[in-house]
Design an enzyme around this catalytic site. Structure first.
Site, PDB file in Angstrom:
ATOM      1  N   ASN A  16       0.870  -1.179   0.000  1.00 45.94           N
ATOM      2  CA  ASN A  16       0.000   0.000   0.000  1.00 45.94           C
ATOM      3  C   ASN A  16       0.904   1.224   0.000  1.00 45.94           C
ATOM      4  O   ASN A  16       1.529   1.530   1.008  1.00 45.94           O
ATOM      5  CB  ASN A  16      -0.899  -0.030   1.246  1.00 45.94           C
ATOM      6  N   LYS A  18       0.086   4.307  -0.205  1.00 46.67           N
ATOM      7  CA  LYS A  18      -0.510   5.498   0.407  1.00 46.67           C
ATOM      8  C   LYS A  18      -0.262   6.700  -0.522  1.00 46.67           C
ATOM      9  O   LYS A  18      -0.340   6.552  -1.725  1.00 46.67           O
ATOM     10  CB  LYS A  18       0.026   5.683   1.830  1.00 46.67           C
ATOM     11  N   HIS A 102      -9.321   1.193   5.247  1.00 47.25           N
ATOM     12  CA  HIS A 102      -8.019   1.366   5.903  1.00 47.25           C
ATOM     13  C   HIS A 102      -8.182   2.284   7.116  1.00 47.25           C
ATOM     14  O   HIS A 102      -8.976   3.231   7.080  1.00 47.25           O
ATOM     15  CB  HIS A 102      -7.013   1.951   4.914  1.00 47.25           C
ATOM     16  N   GLU A 104      -6.495   4.654   8.159  1.00 49.07           N
ATOM     17  CA  GLU A 104      -6.287   6.084   7.883  1.00 49.07           C
ATOM     18  C   GLU A 104      -7.550   6.707   7.300  1.00 49.07           C
ATOM     19  O   GLU A 104      -7.841   7.875   7.553  1.00 49.07           O
ATOM     20  CB  GLU A 104      -5.072   6.254   6.945  1.00 49.07           C
ATOM     21  N   GLU A 174      -4.953  -4.971  10.671  1.00 49.88           N
ATOM     22  CA  GLU A 174      -3.929  -3.944  10.820  1.00 49.88           C
ATOM     23  C   GLU A 174      -4.130  -3.214  12.149  1.00 49.88           C
ATOM     24  O   GLU A 174      -4.915  -2.253  12.222  1.00 49.88           O
ATOM     25  CB  GLU A 174      -4.012  -2.936   9.672  1.00 49.88           C
ATOM     26  N   GLY A 180       3.063   2.244  10.745  1.00 48.59           N
ATOM     27  CA  GLY A 180       3.996   3.356  10.590  1.00 48.59           C
ATOM     28  C   GLY A 180       4.766   3.696  11.860  1.00 48.59           C
ATOM     29  O   GLY A 180       5.409   4.740  11.935  1.00 48.59           O
ATOM     30  N   SER A 220       3.960  -2.176  10.161  1.00 53.13           N
ATOM     31  CA  SER A 220       5.421  -2.228  10.302  1.00 53.13           C
ATOM     32  C   SER A 220       6.019  -3.566   9.877  1.00 53.13           C
ATOM     33  O   SER A 220       6.954  -4.061  10.513  1.00 53.13           O
ATOM     34  CB  SER A 220       5.836  -1.866  11.734  1.00 53.13           C
TER      35      SER A 220
HETATM   36  P1  13P Z   1       3.369   0.352   7.566  1.00 50.52           P
HETATM   37  O1  13P Z   1       3.863  -0.925   6.933  1.00 50.52           O
HETATM   38  O2  13P Z   1       4.082   1.568   7.043  1.00 50.52           O
HETATM   39  O3  13P Z   1       3.320   0.258   9.047  1.00 50.52           O
HETATM   40  O4  13P Z   1       1.851   0.544   7.052  1.00 50.52           O
HETATM   41  C1  13P Z   1       0.970  -0.519   7.156  1.00 50.52           C
HETATM   42  C2  13P Z   1      -0.264  -0.169   6.424  1.00 50.52           C
HETATM   43  O5  13P Z   1      -0.994   0.714   6.825  1.00 50.52           O
HETATM   44  C3  13P Z   1      -0.564  -0.907   5.192  1.00 50.52           C
HETATM   45  O6  13P Z   1      -1.862  -0.643   4.747  1.00 50.52           O
END
Ligand code: 13P
Length: 257
Positions: A16, A18, A102, A104, A174, A180, A220
């Site tokens: 992903n 983003k 997601h 976010e 997740e 992150g 992560s």
């Molecule tokens: P990270 O791997 O940067 O922690 O992000 C995970 C994520 O949100 C994948 O959708």
């Protein structure tokens, strides 16, 4: 513990991106990445670029086994929704998958479980495979509410689909506290959450649905922790953010056995 027999489930490694990578950065990524993964026969590989880089990704991935995903879709098939993108638009652009719900988007765009189920259904109608995300945040885990939150997100989101619809989705667990932050869930913590989600699937649908659904872990994931995570039978793949931006590190994750 779950009493749910395991079934052969093909691994999915998804990136992903983003809000990262322009058109030209996308082309450069694929030029470096594809030779590093060979035919990646042991898993499905999916990359979700931002909308404006989907065309470049589809073009660059042509002839490879890498599938392209949208990062979001609308719950309606079309209409007066400025700034939104429909599932049919993603399909015509060459996408086969879409990320739905997601954390976010739940956090910044106030997506609810109901919206997540509606978006999943819209994706399925258009022929996309939704990758439906759920996971608890840090205070929820700290106060022992993880299962309550997962169960609620499951029932209101993917659990609200029909059994036939559900058979065509992927789930991504997740935990928000791991996204992150560099604080990856331990393989045991991730496996326990996946086991719980599989129980939710059995309660809502059937033991067969529970044994068959593929659940990815995200938060992560890095080249140095992927092997420990994938050693857990409950984990059917990974949804990778930061480490999917670098061709070498995402290739190392895809190639992990
Ligand atoms: P990270 O791997 O940067 O922690 O992000 C995970 C994520 O949100 C994948 O959708």
């Amino acid at each position: 513990m779950s009493g749910i027999p395991s079934r052969e489930r093909r691994r999915v490694m998804a990136g992903n991106w983003k809000m990262h990578k322009t058109h030209s950065e996308t082309r450069a990524f694929f030029a470096a990445f594809l030779p590093m993964i060979g035919d990646a026969a042991h898993c499905d590989v999916v990359i979700a670029p931002p909308f404006t880089s989907i065309a470049a990704a589809v073009e660059a991935a042509k002839g490879s086994r890498v599938a392209i995903a949208g990062q979001n879709n609308h719950w309606q098939m079309e209409g007066a929704f400025t700034g939104e993108v429909s599932s049919a638009m993603l399909v015509e652009a060459g996408c086969t998958h879409v990320i739905v719900g997601h954390s976010e988007r739940r956090q910044y765009s106030h997506e609810t479980d109901d919206i997540v189920s509606q978006k999943s259904r819209a994706a399925l109608v258009a022929g996309l495979t939704p990758i439906v995300c759920l996971g608890e945040n840090f205070p929820e885990r700290e106060t022992g509410r993880t299962q309550e939150v997962l169960s609620q997100q499951f029932i209101g989101g993917p659990g609200a689909l029909t059994a036939e619809e559900f058979s065509r989705i992927l789930i991504a667990y997740e935990p928000v506290w791991a996204i992150g932050t560099g604080r990856t869930a331990t393989p045991e913590i991730a496996a326990a959450a996946h086991r719980f989600l599989r129980q939710c699937v059995r309660d809502q649908f059937s033991p067969e649905a529970a044994a068959g659904v593929r659940i990815l872990y995200g938060g992560s994931v890095k080249p140095d922790n992927i092997q420990g995570l994938m050693a857990q039978e409950e984990l059917d793949g990974a949804l990778v953010g930061g480490a999917s931006l670098d061709p070498r590190s995402f290739a190392a994750i895809v190639n992990a056995k």
